[in-house]
Write a protein that holds these residues in place. Sequence first.
Motif, PDB file in Angstrom:
ATOM      1  N   SER A  71       0.843  -1.198   0.000  1.00 20.28           N
ATOM      2  CA  SER A  71       0.000   0.000   0.000  1.00 20.28           C
ATOM      3  C   SER A  71       0.881   1.251   0.000  1.00 20.28           C
ATOM      4  CB  SER A  71      -0.904   0.014   1.238  1.00 20.28           C
ATOM      5  OG  SER A  71      -0.110   0.240   2.384  1.00 20.28           O
ATOM      6  N   LEU A  72       0.318   2.363  -0.491  1.00 19.84           N
ATOM      7  CA  LEU A  72       1.069   3.623  -0.531  1.00 19.84           C
ATOM      8  C   LEU A  72       1.511   4.031   0.877  1.00 19.84           C
ATOM      9  CD1 LEU A  72       2.061   6.143  -2.091  1.00 19.84           C
ATOM     10  CD2 LEU A  72      -0.209   7.127  -1.746  1.00 19.84           C
ATOM     11  N   GLU A  73       0.608   3.887   1.864  1.00 19.89           N
ATOM     12  CA  GLU A  73       0.938   4.264   3.250  1.00 19.89           C
ATOM     13  C   GLU A  73       2.153   3.482   3.749  1.00 19.89           C
ATOM     14  OE1 GLU A  73      -1.769   7.017   3.401  1.00 19.89           O
ATOM     15  OE2 GLU A  73      -0.875   6.549   5.352  1.00 19.89           O
ATOM     16  N   GLU A  74       2.133   2.170   3.495  1.00 16.85           N
ATOM     17  CA  GLU A  74       3.211   1.310   3.979  1.00 16.85           C
ATOM     18  C   GLU A  74       4.526   1.647   3.263  1.00 16.85           C
ATOM     19  OE1 GLU A  74       3.454  -0.735   6.414  1.00 16.85           O
ATOM     20  OE2 GLU A  74       5.405  -1.608   5.887  1.00 16.85           O
ATOM     21  N   ARG A  75       4.458   1.894   1.970  1.00 12.12           N
ATOM     22  CA  ARG A  75       5.684   2.203   1.214  1.00 12.12           C
ATOM     23  C   ARG A  75       6.279   3.530   1.689  1.00 12.12           C
ATOM     24  NH1 ARG A  75       4.787   2.950  -4.069  1.00 12.12           N
ATOM     25  NH2 ARG A  75       2.522   2.903  -4.057  1.00 12.12           N
ATOM     26  N   ALA A  76       5.396   4.503   1.965  1.00 13.07           N
ATOM     27  CA  ALA A  76       5.878   5.807   2.440  1.00 13.07           C
ATOM     28  C   ALA A  76       6.465   5.662   3.845  1.00 13.07           C
ATOM     29  CB  ALA A  76       4.729   6.811   2.436  1.00 13.07           C
ATOM     30  N   LYS A  77       5.860   4.793   4.651  1.00 12.64           N
ATOM     31  CA  LYS A  77       6.365   4.560   6.012  1.00 12.64           C
ATOM     32  C   LYS A  77       7.785   3.973   5.936  1.00 12.64           C
ATOM     33  CE  LYS A  77       4.968   1.361   9.120  1.00 12.64           C
ATOM     34  NZ  LYS A  77       3.902   0.422   9.490  1.00 12.64           N
ATOM     35  N   ARG A  78       7.971   2.982   5.062  1.00 11.38           N
ATOM     36  CA  ARG A  78       9.298   2.361   4.915  1.00 11.38           C
ATOM     37  C   ARG A  78      10.334   3.382   4.464  1.00 11.38           C
ATOM     38  NH1 ARG A  78       7.302  -2.880   1.444  1.00 11.38           N
ATOM     39  NH2 ARG A  78       6.059  -3.821   3.083  1.00 11.38           N
ATOM     40  N   SER A 118      10.235   6.615   4.883  1.00  8.99           N
ATOM     41  CA  SER A 118      10.564   7.610   5.901  1.00  8.99           C
ATOM     42  C   SER A 118      11.454   7.004   6.989  1.00  8.99           C
ATOM     43  CB  SER A 118       9.347   8.345   6.431  1.00  8.99           C
ATOM     44  OG  SER A 118       8.560   7.673   7.210  1.00  8.99           O
ATOM     45  N   LEU A 119      11.265   5.716   7.305  1.00 12.37           N
ATOM     46  CA  LEU A 119      12.151   5.056   8.277  1.00 12.37           C
ATOM     47  C   LEU A 119      13.573   4.968   7.730  1.00 12.37           C
ATOM     48  CD1 LEU A 119       9.932   2.142   9.661  1.00 12.37           C
ATOM     49  CD2 LEU A 119      10.806   4.112  10.929  1.00 12.37           C
ATOM     50  N   GLU A 120      13.665   4.674   6.416  1.00 13.76           N
ATOM     51  CA  GLU A 120      14.985   4.566   5.767  1.00 13.76           C
ATOM     52  C   GLU A 120      15.711   5.919   5.856  1.00 13.76           C
ATOM     53  OE1 GLU A 120      14.529   3.196   1.696  1.00 13.76           O
ATOM     54  OE2 GLU A 120      16.524   3.940   1.212  1.00 13.76           O
ATOM     55  N   LEU A 121      14.971   6.998   5.585  1.00 11.68           N
ATOM     56  CA  LEU A 121      15.583   8.332   5.632  1.00 11.68           C
ATOM     57  C   LEU A 121      15.972   8.704   7.062  1.00 11.68           C
ATOM     58  CD1 LEU A 121      13.394  10.318   3.077  1.00 11.68           C
ATOM     59  CD2 LEU A 121      15.760   9.613   2.806  1.00 11.68           C
ATOM     60  N   GLN A 122      15.082   8.357   8.010  1.00 14.68           N
ATOM     61  CA  GLN A 122      15.403   8.628   9.423  1.00 14.68           C
ATOM     62  C   GLN A 122      16.684   7.919   9.825  1.00 14.68           C
ATOM     63  OE1 GLN A 122      12.162   7.625  12.093  1.00 14.68           O
ATOM     64  NE2 GLN A 122      10.810   9.018  10.996  1.00 14.68           N
ATOM     65  N   GLY A 123      16.834   6.686   9.350  1.00 10.92           N
ATOM     66  CA  GLY A 123      18.033   5.898   9.644  1.00 10.92           C
ATOM     67  C   GLY A 123      19.293   6.581   9.149  1.00 10.92           C
ATOM     68  N   LYS A 124      19.132   7.386   8.083  1.00  6.64           N
ATOM     69  CA  LYS A 124      20.290   8.100   7.530  1.00  6.64           C
ATOM     70  C   LYS A 124      20.411   9.491   8.138  1.00  6.64           C
ATOM     71  CE  LYS A 124      19.753   6.170   2.925  1.00  6.64           C
ATOM     72  NZ  LYS A 124      19.173   6.597   1.652  1.00  6.64           N
ATOM     73  N   GLY A 125      19.553   9.776   9.122  1.00  3.39           N
ATOM     74  CA  GLY A 125      19.622  11.070   9.788  1.00  3.39           C
ATOM     75  C   GLY A 125      18.917  12.193   9.041  1.00  3.39           C
ATOM     76  N   GLU A 126      18.118  11.839   8.001  1.00  3.69           N
ATOM     77  CA  GLU A 126      17.393  12.875   7.257  1.00  3.69           C
ATOM     78  C   GLU A 126      15.960  12.937   7.766  1.00  3.69           C
ATOM     79  OE1 GLU A 126      17.664  12.445   2.947  1.00  3.69           O
ATOM     80  OE2 GLU A 126      19.529  11.344   3.246  1.00  3.69           O
ATOM     81  N   THR A 127      15.440  14.150   7.907  1.00  4.15           N
ATOM     82  CA  THR A 127      14.042  14.231   8.327  1.00  4.15           C
ATOM     83  C   THR A 127      13.206  14.893   7.227  1.00  4.15           C
ATOM     84  OG1 THR A 127      14.751  16.148   9.578  1.00  4.15           O
ATOM     85  CG2 THR A 127      14.136  14.208  10.872  1.00  4.15           C
ATOM     86  N   VAL A 128      12.362  14.069   6.629  1.00  6.77           N
ATOM     87  CA  VAL A 128      11.418  14.570   5.627  1.00  6.77           C
ATOM     88  C   VAL A 128      10.053  14.132   6.137  1.00  6.77           C
ATOM     89  CG1 VAL A 128      10.774  14.542   3.172  1.00  6.77           C
ATOM     90  CG2 VAL A 128      13.133  14.041   3.826  1.00  6.77           C
ATOM     91  N   SER A 129       9.060  15.023   6.060  1.00  2.00           N
ATOM     92  CA  SER A 129       7.773  14.659   6.652  1.00  2.00           C
ATOM     93  C   SER A 129       7.145  13.482   5.911  1.00  2.00           C
ATOM     94  CB  SER A 129       6.829  15.863   6.666  1.00  2.00           C
ATOM     95  OG  SER A 129       5.984  15.828   5.550  1.00  2.00           O
ATOM     96  N   PHE A 130       6.459  12.629   6.691  1.00  4.88           N
ATOM     97  CA  PHE A 130       5.807  11.448   6.126  1.00  4.88           C
ATOM     98  C   PHE A 130       4.854  11.855   5.000  1.00  4.88           C
ATOM     99  CE2 PHE A 130       1.947   8.868   6.082  1.00  4.88           C
ATOM    100  CZ  PHE A 130       2.475   7.643   5.738  1.00  4.88           C
ATOM    101  N   HIS A 131       4.092  12.929   5.222  1.00  2.55           N
ATOM    102  CA  HIS A 131       3.101  13.353   4.220  1.00  2.55           C
ATOM    103  C   HIS A 131       3.763  13.780   2.924  1.00  2.55           C
ATOM    104  CE1 HIS A 131      -0.148  12.878   7.001  1.00  2.55           C
ATOM    105  NE2 HIS A 131       0.568  13.528   7.907  1.00  2.55           N
ATOM    106  N   LYS A 132       4.918  14.435   3.082  1.00  2.00           N
ATOM    107  CA  LYS A 132       5.632  14.883   1.879  1.00  2.00           C
ATOM    108  C   LYS A 132       6.114  13.651   1.095  1.00  2.00           C
ATOM    109  CE  LYS A 132       8.974  18.059   0.127  1.00  2.00           C
ATOM    110  NZ  LYS A 132      10.343  18.452   0.263  1.00  2.00           N
ATOM    111  N   ILE A 133       6.668  12.686   1.817  1.00  2.00           N
ATOM    112  CA  ILE A 133       7.153  11.469   1.151  1.00  2.00           C
ATOM    113  C   ILE A 133       6.005  10.761   0.451  1.00  2.00           C
ATOM    114  CG2 ILE A 133       8.117   9.150   1.564  1.00  2.00           C
ATOM    115  CD1 ILE A 133       9.763  10.388   3.817  1.00  2.00           C
ATOM    116  N   ARG A 134       4.875  10.627   1.173  1.00  2.00           N
ATOM    117  CA  ARG A 134       3.721   9.920   0.596  1.00  2.00           C
ATOM    118  C   ARG A 134       3.228  10.632  -0.664  1.00  2.00           C
ATOM    119  NH1 ARG A 134      -1.554  10.133   3.940  1.00  2.00           N
ATOM    120  NH2 ARG A 134      -1.377  12.184   3.021  1.00  2.00           N
ATOM    121  N   ASP A 135       3.167  11.981  -0.619  1.00  2.00           N
ATOM    122  CA  ASP A 135       2.669  12.715  -1.779  1.00  2.00           C
ATOM    123  C   ASP A 135       3.629  12.596  -2.961  1.00  2.00           C
ATOM    124  OD1 ASP A 135       0.620  13.325  -0.152  1.00  2.00           O
ATOM    125  OD2 ASP A 135       1.134  15.444   0.151  1.00  2.00           O
TER     126      ASP A 135
END
Length: 237
Positions: A158-165, A167-184
Amino acid sequence: MVKQLPEKIAKGSRFVVAVDGPAGAGKGAICRAVATKFGFSYLDTGSIYRGVALLALQNDVTDDEQLGKLAGNMPFEFRFVAGEGFRAFLAGKDVSINLREEQVGKKASLVAAVPQVRSALLTFQRRYGGEKNIILDGRDTGTVVWPDADLKVFLTASLEERAKRRSLELQGKGETVSFHKIRDMMAERDARDESRAHAPLASAKDAHHVDTTLLTLEESIDCVVKLVDKLVGNKPR
Ligand code: DC
């Protein structure tokens, strides 16, 4: 340990596994694991579109003909580096990290809609790996690149799940991008990849569909390993 394949597959004609699906469905991680397990060569076809995008951004190229030339002459290599896994090289320089940047991904989706780019990269993909057994992932590997692949898999989530993954990947790299922005951005990219005139993101009619929304990475890998195993006649470990 690399899994032993039966003689006819290990020595005979090339065994091709084509895996397609939208961004974030797990294609890369699953294909890497399967390639390592069976000793296949692996091509992340998205990274070659990203390679063209990176070169286009660096050299300010926007014209379709010029983009096609850039793709046709791209000194790109995707190779396994001990201790690091599969890495992407442009003119001998490891650009794996640069290719994953969000702006490169966005540009990749744009250059991927250019027919001259697709045609140049088609030749590259078909030749890749010589006669070695191969697993490749992308958007059109089972429909256009290898329509006669031995095994085709269409991975979704699902789009929600893919965006969640993502955003976790980016967080792991120390980058913060909002979940909504990633999903859109993902939704926008999916729409562009699905609606383009040339080789859109689509499932081949004979592809096995695997929905990874509710699966862990290990379970998703296991699903594809089982499909390969069934085909090569080996028992899953
Ligand atoms: O899988 P990815 O996010 O690295 O892919 C980057 C872009 O390249 C994506 O927007 C779609 C495009 N692509 C494509 O058009 N055909 C492929 N076989 C692989 C990727």
